[in-house]
Design a protein around this motif. Structure first.
Motif, PDB file in Angstrom:
ATOM      1  N   LEU A  62       0.802  -1.224   0.000  1.00  0.00           N
ATOM      2  CA  LEU A  62       0.000   0.000   0.000  1.00  0.00           C
ATOM      3  C   LEU A  62       0.839   1.280   0.000  1.00  0.00           C
ATOM      4  CD1 LEU A  62      -2.686   1.500   0.250  1.00  0.00           C
ATOM      5  CD2 LEU A  62      -2.549   1.173   2.729  1.00  0.00           C
ATOM      6  N   ILE A 107      -8.577   1.501  -3.365  1.00  0.00           N
ATOM      7  CA  ILE A 107      -8.713   1.063  -1.966  1.00  0.00           C
ATOM      8  C   ILE A 107      -9.595  -0.185  -1.981  1.00  0.00           C
ATOM      9  CG2 ILE A 107      -9.670   1.659   0.294  1.00  0.00           C
ATOM     10  CD1 ILE A 107      -8.834   4.523  -0.195  1.00  0.00           C
ATOM     11  N   PHE A 108      -8.995  -1.273  -1.542  1.00  0.00           N
ATOM     12  CA  PHE A 108      -9.682  -2.562  -1.669  1.00  0.00           C
ATOM     13  C   PHE A 108     -10.638  -2.799  -0.503  1.00  0.00           C
ATOM     14  CE2 PHE A 108      -5.451  -3.679  -3.781  1.00  0.00           C
ATOM     15  CZ  PHE A 108      -5.924  -3.385  -5.057  1.00  0.00           C
TER      16      PHE A 108
HETATM   17  C1  UD1 Z   1       0.597  -9.061   2.987  1.00  0.00           C
HETATM   18  C2  UD1 Z   1       0.953 -10.129   3.982  1.00  0.00           C
HETATM   19  C3  UD1 Z   1       2.286  -9.857   4.590  1.00  0.00           C
HETATM   20  C4  UD1 Z   1       3.302  -9.725   3.514  1.00  0.00           C
HETATM   21  C5  UD1 Z   1       2.889  -8.593   2.597  1.00  0.00           C
HETATM   22  C6  UD1 Z   1       3.900  -8.484   1.481  1.00  0.00           C
HETATM   23  C7  UD1 Z   1      -1.122 -11.008   4.880  1.00  0.00           C
HETATM   24  C8  UD1 Z   1      -2.059 -11.002   6.008  1.00  0.00           C
HETATM   25  N1  UD1 Z   1      -0.059 -10.196   4.999  1.00  0.00           N
HETATM   26  O1  UD1 Z   1       0.316  -7.875   3.717  1.00  0.00           O
HETATM   27  O2  UD1 Z   1       2.666 -10.913   5.411  1.00  0.00           O
HETATM   28  O3  UD1 Z   1       4.557  -9.470   4.082  1.00  0.00           O
HETATM   29  O4  UD1 Z   1       1.607  -8.879   2.056  1.00  0.00           O
HETATM   30  O5  UD1 Z   1       3.468  -8.833   0.261  1.00  0.00           O
HETATM   31  O6  UD1 Z   1      -1.306 -11.707   3.912  1.00  0.00           O
HETATM   32  N2  UD1 Z   1      -4.347  -2.032  -0.198  1.00  0.00           N
HETATM   33  C9  UD1 Z   1      -5.163  -1.213  -0.949  1.00  0.00           C
HETATM   34  N3  UD1 Z   1      -4.721  -0.810  -2.174  1.00  0.00           N
HETATM   35  C10 UD1 Z   1      -3.505  -1.184  -2.695  1.00  0.00           C
HETATM   36  C11 UD1 Z   1      -2.668  -2.018  -1.915  1.00  0.00           C
HETATM   37  C12 UD1 Z   1      -3.120  -2.424  -0.653  1.00  0.00           C
HETATM   38  O7  UD1 Z   1      -6.258  -0.869  -0.538  1.00  0.00           O
HETATM   39  O8  UD1 Z   1      -3.181  -0.795  -3.847  1.00  0.00           O
HETATM   40  C13 UD1 Z   1      -4.781  -2.456   1.144  1.00  0.00           C
HETATM   41  C14 UD1 Z   1      -4.903  -3.960   1.280  1.00  0.00           C
HETATM   42  O9  UD1 Z   1      -6.187  -4.397   0.911  1.00  0.00           O
HETATM   43  C15 UD1 Z   1      -4.606  -4.133   2.771  1.00  0.00           C
HETATM   44  C16 UD1 Z   1      -3.639  -2.989   3.104  1.00  0.00           C
HETATM   45  O10 UD1 Z   1      -3.808  -2.048   2.063  1.00  0.00           O
HETATM   46  O11 UD1 Z   1      -5.764  -3.947   3.501  1.00  0.00           O
HETATM   47  C17 UD1 Z   1      -2.193  -3.431   3.141  1.00  0.00           C
HETATM   48  O12 UD1 Z   1      -1.903  -4.185   1.965  1.00  0.00           O
HETATM   49  P1  UD1 Z   1      -0.437  -4.634   1.561  1.00  0.00           P
HETATM   50  O13 UD1 Z   1       0.485  -3.482   1.682  1.00  0.00           O
HETATM   51  O14 UD1 Z   1      -0.543  -5.311   0.224  1.00  0.00           O
HETATM   52  O15 UD1 Z   1       0.000  -5.696   2.668  1.00  0.00           O
HETATM   53  P2  UD1 Z   1      -0.844  -6.918   3.288  1.00  0.00           P
HETATM   54  O16 UD1 Z   1      -1.676  -7.563   2.256  1.00  0.00           O
HETATM   55  O17 UD1 Z   1      -1.498  -6.448   4.539  1.00  0.00           O
END
Ligand code: UD1
Length: 327
Positions: A190, A207-208
């Motif tokens: 993110l 935003i997912f």
């Molecule tokens: C996941 C893994 C974590 C891993 C990381 C790296 C899980 C629970 N956690 O973290 O162990 O180290 O990936 O790949 O599986 N989001 C948006 N828009 C975006 C990107 C993200 O809304 O463009 C939201 C996601 O839905 C989430 C949050 O932001 O709610 C964080 O996402 P992200 O940074 O991808 O990390 P995780 O999925 O939490």
């Protein structure tokens, strides 16, 4: 007395190499550069371009450099990719970790630190989630890491090998001195994506999901500064060297931020009011994941110095700007 850092040319691994070097520790890096960058680490750090699954190569490195500890970062980390390529994830994260562990046992390397993940908890019902919570990963990524944890547990019973497993929450930020950061152009994290949007490198941020059972409807995560994270590894190394017993510890701050809060912070830090569109939930996202963060403080005496979302975002943004200007 050298530390072997696998995946040392990657995002977290490169910060670890700098941390060890800042403490005058001897280091050797093994990385196959599939996602890492040679220039992420200083020229004078011994670097071997190769694979952790190459038994002979790893044995040779251990002998040549007198390796006494291994910090094992190398692996694949994109959760959705693990769903479409489970066998690739089990190969990289589980099978090759087994090879690395077998060589460590054969060669008498006694201390092993492993990068695990909060994804081993799956859809945790409890938040904060503590280390003794049930392991219920919901992605092959989480399962591949959990399996390595279990192998370490059993191996340490049968052999003279002690380990520290660190379960990372959401690692972000970049080296405060600007020496390294998250450099993969296609990263899905993110904060990285939002910074790229702020700098005009990506068109938009989605935003997912907006209907999660959280205060503002978006997911809560525990964002931890990469520099605090690698300091925890350094403490774990010293702990094992002093004869500490094997441990599994969460690595987070114990405070959650929503996606909306993170996006607002990126807008404030970058001074760009980019648009974020609401999108469907992303498959496999837990609503909230916040670390029970006491154990690591008690055992390693870890005291985070950069536990502040603004600092995390600022350092990540500065790194992104540097990458942008370098183009
Ligand atoms: C996941 C893994 C974590 C891993 C990381 C790296 C899980 C629970 N956690 O973290 O162990 O180290 O990936 O790949 O599986 N989001 C948006 N828009 C975006 C990107 C993200 O809304 O463009 C939201 C996601 O839905 C989430 C949050 O932001 O709610 C964080 O996402 P992200 O940074 O991808 O990390 P995780 O999925 O939490």
């Amino acid at each position: 007395m050298t530390v072997l850092v696998t995946g040392g040319a990657g995002y977290i691994g490169s910060h670890m190499v700098h941390e060890l070097r800042d403490h005058d520790r001897a280091v050797v890096v093994l990385d196959n550069l599939s996602t890492g960058f040679r220039d992420a680490i200083p020229d004078d750090v011994p670097f071997v371009n190769g694979d952790i699954g190459d038994r002979d190569l790893v044995s040779d490195i251990i002998t040549r450099f007198n390796v006494t500890s291994i910090i094992h970062f190398a692996g694949s980390i994109v959760v959705p990719e693990s769903v479409t390529d489970p066998l690739g994830y089990y190969l990289n994260n589980t099978v090759k970790s087994r090879t690395l562990m077998a060589v460590a046992v054969d060669m008498g390397v006694k201390n092993f630190i492993f990068s695990s993940t909060a994804a081993v908890y799956g859809m945790s019902e409890a938040n904060p989630v503590f280390e003794d919570a049930p392991l219920q990963p919901i992605s092959p990524y989480g399962t591949s890491k959990m399996m390595t944890e279990l192998m370490l547990r059993d191996t340490s019973v049968a052999h003279d090998l002690q380990y520290v497993v660190l379960r990372y929450f959401n690692v972000a930020g970049a080296d405060p001195k600007g020496r390294c950061g998250q450099s993969s152009p296609n990263a899905t994290h993110l904060i990285k994506v939002a910074n790229q949007v702020a700098l005009g490198q990506r068109e938009k941020l989605s935003i997912f999901g907006k209907d999660y059972p959280t205060e503002d409807g978006t997911c809560l995560r525990d964002y931890i500064h990469v520099t605090d994270l690698v300091k925890a590894h350094k403490l774990a190394l010293d702990y094992l060297a002093a004869g500490g017993e094997s441990q599994i510890m969460n690595c987070g701050y114990g405070k959650g931020y929503s996606v909306h809060e993170v996006v607002s912070m990126v807008r404030a830090v970058s001074d760009v009011s980019f648009v974020a569109e609401m999108a469907e939930r992303r498959q496999g996202d837990p609503a909230a994941l916040v670390a029970g963060a006491q154990k690591i403080k008690d055992i390693l005496n870890w005291s985070p110095e950069l536990a502040d979302l603004e600092t995390i975002v600022r350092h990540a943004f500065e790194w992104e700007k540097y990458l942008n200007d370098r183009k």
